[in-house]
Design an enzyme around this catalytic site. Structure first.
Site, short mmCIF file in Angstrom:
data_model
loop_
_atom_site.label_atom_id
_atom_site.label_comp_id
_atom_site.label_asym_id
_atom_site.label_seq_id
_atom_site.Cartn_x
_atom_site.Cartn_y
_atom_site.Cartn_z
CG HIS A 22 43.59 74.29 21.78
ND1 HIS A 22 43.76 73.92 23.09
CD2 HIS A 22 42.94 75.49 21.80
CE1 HIS A 22 43.23 74.86 23.86
NE2 HIS A 22 42.73 75.81 23.12
CG ASP A 23 39.64 74.35 17.37
OD1 ASP A 23 39.65 75.07 18.37
OD2 ASP A 23 39.58 74.78 16.20
CB SER A 34 40.82 76.95 25.39
OG SER A 34 41.91 77.70 24.97
NE ARG A 60 39.94 82.88 14.87
CZ ARG A 60 39.50 82.39 16.02
NH1 ARG A 60 40.10 82.73 17.14
NH2 ARG A 60 38.48 81.59 16.06
CG ASP A 85 45.61 71.05 22.98
OD1 ASP A 85 46.30 71.89 22.38
OD2 ASP A 85 44.82 71.35 23.90
#
Lengths: 364, 197
Positions: free
Chosen positions: A344-345, A146, A216, A311
């Site tokens: 994405h993680d 990222s 968040r 992602d």
């Protein structure tokens, strides 16, 4: 695993990309493993925007496992039996390195909103100062996912002689309009929190907790894949006795509430704004007629670009663009597209292929 | 350099060329070319094991299904493209060849020859042919567009590809003067160096 946490003080200061400067600054750094005799085994790992210097092993402060613990450690993809892994907390962050929650030496007050804008290049420049301080001439590899991958790419461009390999994972050569838009919603929720006080909340003894929490929660959704969320939570309801909030119906709501709450207890709101701004502004091609291939012309490092199929924040195409530009500039570069279930993680989680590929790249 | 095809390809490629190898496998050809011809090479591969070997061998590799597109490499200025043992696996081999010769000055292709006498005999006897260049059984093969040497040379004519060099191999995959005599009948495999008109 030999682990050390050190606070490095840089009294020479740093001039930032914005033109502003910090007269002095600190970087808190965790290292794993040992530097070899010819100092050729040092790897820099760069954290993403909410990460810290605690990449591997348990944190001293809260006992939590480091953000890349699945990847960094003895016999892991980045093997600390072989490599000396350096993991700094970035300038502008809130886990010990100089940032908006630090005291400004000029005013003797908390920086707060007056902390200067920070860019990816500033981080790389400060990490280069760290490299010099460690007495190492070049990194065997710089890698990260990222925003961390963006730093690895900037490293290859800015310091071609000081980096042998760069691992650019789940990243992009610049933020897309959608990336900026999502970041702006997060920032807006922080700014409009009644306790934000235009960034001076700490001086007022306040904290924009609900704004940071909502920011968040939104961002967290972008880190997961739709499929992954469906599998983990589906439309299942949250048990009445384990709800974090009365308003919660579904498990996914409870999960986001919980994650947002936790985050808002440990992160700083000004840092959130600063980090997302750094991500939005990243665009190394901007000084090269907006041509990434020109920006990459002088790169000497071998590049490994990895994208994950699930992602959607930095989809594989963004990584492919980097490799294609590198190919046009005749730079050694590989591009891999891994399955990864976690959106994405995915870059945070080990898989056999991910591990094999990183090991192979580091061994070549 | 034990592989005769690698041998031939190495001879045809000039020092310091920029080479793209479609279906590069474990990168052994590119490794050979890098070590002996100092080329700048990139491999395109879809098999994860091959890709990992490339990374180990310090070969630049791009994970990609060739059928998903070749056009994106058009600005990369390659001197030579290699398509060894993969053209017959593509969905549109004729279009792929055209596109490859659009992004690279030259293209080296290998063709398993379905006109080889052993293939003809197998069919005559009512069996799908299995030869050194077509080693898989009918249900296990990835080959969907097989042709004979004549078919391939016809395609080159139709598409205006210039055949600059060719070699014809026997069953042992060795260059054979006998195979050269009647390649469509006697060669197991053809290796071609093509250029754009």
């Amino acid at each position: 695993m030999k682990t050390e946490t050190t606070n490095y003080h840089f009294n020479s200061g740093i001039t930032l990309e914005s033109g502003e400067s910090l007269s002095a600054f600190d970087l808190v750094v965790e290292t794993y493993g040992e530097l070899n005799a010819d100092k050729s085994n040092a790897i820099l790992v760069c954290h993403a925007f909410s990460g810290s210097h605690n990449a591997a092993g348990e944190s001293d402060t809260d006992g939590k496992l480091g953000w890349w613990d699945e990847i960094v450690g003895p016999n892991k993809a980045i093997d600390t039996n072989k490599f000396f892994v350096v993991s700094p907390n970035n300038l502008g962050s809130c886990f010990g390195s100089t940032g908006p929650t630090s005291i400004c030496p000029k005013t003797n007050e908390i920086y707060g909103k007056d902390f200067p804008d920070i860019s990816v290049l500033d981080w790389v420049n400060s990490q280069e100062m760290l490299l010099n301080k460690l007495g190492i001439s070049s990194w065997a590899c710089v890698l990260g996912g990222s925003l961390g991958g963006m730093q690895a790419l900037q490293w290859a461009i800015t310091y071609p002689d000081k980096i042998k390999r760069a691992g650019v994972i789940a990243a992009a050569a610049k933020a897309s309009s959608q990336n900026i838009a999502l970041n702006e919603v997060s920032r807006e929720s922080i700014r409009k929190d009644i306790n934000f006080y235009e960034g001076d909340y700490l001086k007022k003894g306040a904290f924009p907790k609900s704004g940071l929490k909502a920011a968040r929660m939104l961002a967290h959704i972008t880190y997961l894949s739709e499929d992954n969320m469906n599998k983990r939570f589906g439309r299942r309801m949250q048990d009445a006795d384990s709800k974090v909030d009365e308003s919660v119906d579904y498990q996914v709501e409870n999960y986001l509430q919980y994650k947002g709450q936790k985050f808002s207890e440990t992160f700083d709101a000004n840092t959130y704004i600063l980090m997302t701004k750094a991500m939005d502004g990243f665009d190394p091609a901007k000084d090269f007629n907006n041509k990434l291939e020109e920006a990459l012309k002088n790169v000497k490092a071998k590049l490994l670009i990895i994208g994950f199929k699930t992602d959607w924040l930095f989809p594989p195409e963004r990584g492919k663009e980097i490799q294609l530009a590198a190919m046009q500039s005749e730079i050694s570069s590989s591009y891999l597209e891994l399955d990864g279930k976690q959106g994405h993680d995915s870059f945070l989680f080990k898989s056999k292929r991910y591990e094999d590929n990183i090991k192979a790249f580091l061994s070549s | 350099m034990n592989n005769p095809i690698t041998n031939i390809i190495t001879k045809w490629i000039e020092d310091n060329s920029r080479v793209i190898d479609f279906g590069c496998g474990d990168g052994s050809l590119l490794t050979e070319l890098r070590d002996n011809k100092h080329i700048l090479g990139y491999g395109i591969e879809i098999d994860p094991d091959g890709i990992n070997e490339c990374l180990k061998n310090n070969i630049s590799v791009v994970e990609k299904d060739i059928d998903d597109g070749i056009d994106e490499f058009v600005n990369c200025n390659f001197d030579v493209a290699v398509m060894a043992s993969s053209i017959q696996c593509l969905k549109e081999p004729n279009i792929a060849l055209k596109k490859i010769l659009n992004l690279s000055n030259k293209c080296i292709v290998t063709i398993p020859n379905l006109g080889y006498w052993r293939c003809r005999l197998a069919l005559l006897l009512g069996r799908m042919p299995v030869t050194p260049s077509l080693p898989s059984s009918w249900y296990g093969t990835e080959n969907i567009h097989l042709c004979t040497i004549k078919d391939f040379e016809d395609l080159c004519k139709e598409e205006d590809f210039i055949i600059e060099e060719n070699m014809h191999l026997n069953k042992k995959r060795q260059v054979s003067s006998l195979a050269k005599l009647m390649p469509n009948l006697l060669s197991c495999e053809g290796v071609y160096l093509l250029a754009r008109k």
